[in-house]
Design an enzyme around this catalytic site. Structure first.
Site, PDB file in Angstrom:
ATOM      1  N   CYS A 121       0.857  -1.195  -0.144  1.00 38.92           N
ATOM      2  CA  CYS A 121      -0.062   0.011   0.005  1.00 38.92           C
ATOM      3  C   CYS A 121       0.972   1.111   0.094  1.00 38.92           C
ATOM      4  CB  CYS A 121      -0.912  -0.142   1.419  1.00 38.92           C
ATOM      5  SG  CYS A 121      -1.928   1.447   1.462  1.00 38.92           S
ATOM      6  N   CYS A 132     -10.724  14.690   4.607  1.00 38.28           N
ATOM      7  CA  CYS A 132     -11.605  13.642   5.167  1.00 38.28           C
ATOM      8  C   CYS A 132     -11.763  13.939   6.530  1.00 38.28           C
ATOM      9  CB  CYS A 132     -11.560  12.227   4.529  1.00 38.28           C
ATOM     10  SG  CYS A 132     -11.653  12.069   2.778  1.00 38.28           S
ATOM     11  N   CYS A 135     -10.161  10.951   8.717  1.00 42.64           N
ATOM     12  CA  CYS A 135      -9.009  10.093   8.374  1.00 42.64           C
ATOM     13  C   CYS A 135      -7.754  10.990   8.927  1.00 42.64           C
ATOM     14  CB  CYS A 135      -8.771  10.107   7.117  1.00 42.64           C
ATOM     15  SG  CYS A 135      -7.369   9.911   6.415  1.00 42.64           S
ATOM     16  N   GLY A 177      -2.202  10.430   0.900  1.00 43.07           N
ATOM     17  CA  GLY A 177      -2.640  11.238  -0.363  1.00 43.07           C
ATOM     18  C   GLY A 177      -3.801  11.049  -1.270  1.00 43.07           C
ATOM     19  N   GLU A 178      -4.014  11.701  -2.254  1.00 45.15           N
ATOM     20  CA  GLU A 178      -5.062  11.469  -3.226  1.00 45.15           C
ATOM     21  C   GLU A 178      -3.922  11.035  -4.485  1.00 45.15           C
ATOM     22  OE1 GLU A 178      -8.210  11.057  -4.152  1.00 45.15           O
ATOM     23  OE2 GLU A 178      -7.392  11.101  -6.173  1.00 45.15           O
ATOM     24  N   SER A 209      -6.394   4.131  -6.181  1.00 45.34           N
ATOM     25  CA  SER A 209      -7.842   4.643  -5.537  1.00 45.34           C
ATOM     26  C   SER A 209      -7.870   6.381  -5.276  1.00 45.34           C
ATOM     27  CB  SER A 209      -7.676   4.115  -3.670  1.00 45.34           C
ATOM     28  OG  SER A 209      -8.551   4.835  -3.010  1.00 45.34           O
ATOM     29  N   HIS A 234     -17.755   6.559   0.298  1.00 50.32           N
ATOM     30  CA  HIS A 234     -17.962   6.434   1.871  1.00 50.32           C
ATOM     31  C   HIS A 234     -19.332   7.143   2.261  1.00 50.32           C
ATOM     32  CE1 HIS A 234     -13.879   5.372   1.856  1.00 50.32           C
ATOM     33  NE2 HIS A 234     -13.221   6.452   1.544  1.00 50.32           N
ATOM     34  N   ASN A 308     -10.951   2.062  11.003  1.00 53.75           N
ATOM     35  CA  ASN A 308      -9.989   2.196  12.132  1.00 53.75           C
ATOM     36  C   ASN A 308     -10.057   3.539  12.760  1.00 53.75           C
ATOM     37  OD1 ASN A 308      -8.777  -0.378  11.923  1.00 53.75           O
ATOM     38  ND2 ASN A 308      -7.285   0.309  10.772  1.00 53.75           N
ATOM     39  N   CYS A 351      -4.452   4.626   7.201  1.00 45.66           N
ATOM     40  CA  CYS A 351      -3.671   5.568   6.868  1.00 45.66           C
ATOM     41  C   CYS A 351      -3.367   6.938   7.419  1.00 45.66           C
ATOM     42  CB  CYS A 351      -4.013   5.971   5.168  1.00 45.66           C
ATOM     43  SG  CYS A 351      -4.984   7.256   4.891  1.00 45.66           S
TER      44      CYS A 351
END
Ligand code: SF4
Length: 381
Positions: A121, A132, A135, A177-178, A209, A234, A308, A351
């Site tokens: 990952c 978000c 996150c 990150g995006e 993703s 989401h 999580n 993450c």
């Protein structure tokens, strides 16, 4: 270039390295040998490349550096998930995770075999511009884009943790990150990971993703890398999505669906919808029905992900019963849906958690929300 002005070797693909070597009066075929040492034999130094002459090795070490990031922390969870926290020149921290999975399967002749999946990952940015609400990476704010070499370096670092007979089998761009906000780097890194002279991973085993950036999804459809696209939805309606994903203020689900349909039509690759289950917030039956409608229009598979929990954030992990009821409701609407166990829960594997923990550890106590960078999401690219 790195902070010590040498060139980062993982920033180069094979033709670029060949060119550099030619400029150093070295034969082109050395580039392939160097790649073999780096990607197959997993060495850390030019000195270990014993089929290259000593003066050439010295020249390589003067011109190039292999690893530019420093391993700050390495943790292994009870389920085998390994997390590596890397510090880049300039101080930015990112996380890289290896998720091992040894699954039994039966071949055509009825024999039971074991598939050894090793999934990396990877992160594409330091922090995340999306912000978000649930996150830990979002809490860190956006710091910088990573380079292609830094993305490849993460994968290579993980190969060093593998048993010699194992290799990375899957890549997911689901770290910090995006990825589509660092578009050129993500695409170049995918190509590099696929290259037979590098890690040789099939594009079908690579998942990118995204929170859902319609223009970039269309561009990705057109660049000819056959990756699986995972859209982090989401929330199944715009109103709820705006509450938890700041960029949803500017991007409607309808636009994401249209871009996703274009991706499917152009590449023939199935899409996945990622859906983090936030107890009581997006886990109601009506949400399952709305999500089913979107999944069917996109012909997408759905992954329901256990949240999580992140210290100081108000979101809660749902019970198994809630997960099952949601999954059952989606199935009853004909959706292909899986529940994803969160791996590495005991090492804060969601993450951004480790990077955030590291920052909080470095900040004078008490650690808490007041120590966080304000959640100020960047502009949608
Ligand atoms: S969930 Fe993904 S997109 Fe959202 S802030 Fe975290 S890393 Fe960024």
């Amino acid at each position: 270039m790195t902070s010590d002005s040498r060139m980062a070797i993982f920033d180069l693909d094979l033709p670029a390295l060949e060119k550099e070597l030619q400029a150093m009066a070295m034969p082109r075929f050395r580039a392939k040998q160097i790649f073999q040492w780096l990607f197959e034999k997993r060495v850390n130094t030019f000195d270990a490349m014993t089929n290259i002459s000593l003066p050439e090795r010295a020249g390589l070490a003067e011109r190039f550096t292999i690893f530019t990031g420093e391993i700050v922390r390495r943790q292994q969870a009870s389920d085998g998930t390994e997390k590596v926290l890397l510090r880049w020149p300039g101080g930015g921290l990112t996380e890289t995770v290896m998720i091992p999975c040894d699954d039994d399967y039966t071949d055509e002749s009825g024999r039971t075999l074991v598939a050894h999946r090793r999934t990396a990952c990877l992160s594409t940015q330091v922090g995340c511009p999306v912000g978000c609400a649930f996150c830990a990476s979002g809490l860190l704010g956006f710091k910088a884009n990573l380079s292609v070499g830094q993305v490849i370096e993460q994968a290579v670092r993980l190969t060093h943790q593998l048993e010699p007979e194992r290799r990375l089998t899957n890549i997911v761009f689901m770290g910090m990150g995006e990825p589509l906000a660092n578009f050129e780097v993500t695409v170049a890194a995918v190509k590099r990971l696929m290259a037979p002279a590098a890690l040789g991973i099939s594009g079908r085993k690579i998942t990118v993703s995204t929170v859902g950036l319609p223009p970039q999804i269309r561009r990705l459809a057109e660049v000819g890398v056959p990756v699986t696209l995972a859209i982090s939805l989401h929330a199944p309606n715009d109103e709820l999505r705006k509450q938890i994903i700041p960029w949803a203020q500017a991007i409607a689900i309808e636009e994401i669906v249209a871009a996703g349909q274009y991706y499917f039509q152009t590449t023939g690759r199935e899409l996945t919808l990622e859906y983090i289950m936030l107890d009581g917030l997006n886990t109601l039956r009506e949400h399952a029905d709305q999500l089913a409608g979107i999944a069917k229009r996109l012909r997408a598979n759905v992954n329901l992900i256990y949240y999580n929990e992140v210290p100081d954030l108000p979101f809660r992990r749902p019970s198994g019963q809630v997960m099952l009821a949601f999954q059952t409701q989606l199935r009853s609407r004909g959706v292909n849906v899986h529940v994803r166990q969160s791996r590495g829960r005991d090492i804060a594997a969601a993450c951004g958690q480790l990077a955030r923990q590291d920052r909080l550890d470095a900040v004078a106590p008490p650690a808490g929300p007041s120590n966080d960078v304000p959640r100020t999401p960047a502009k949608v690219p």
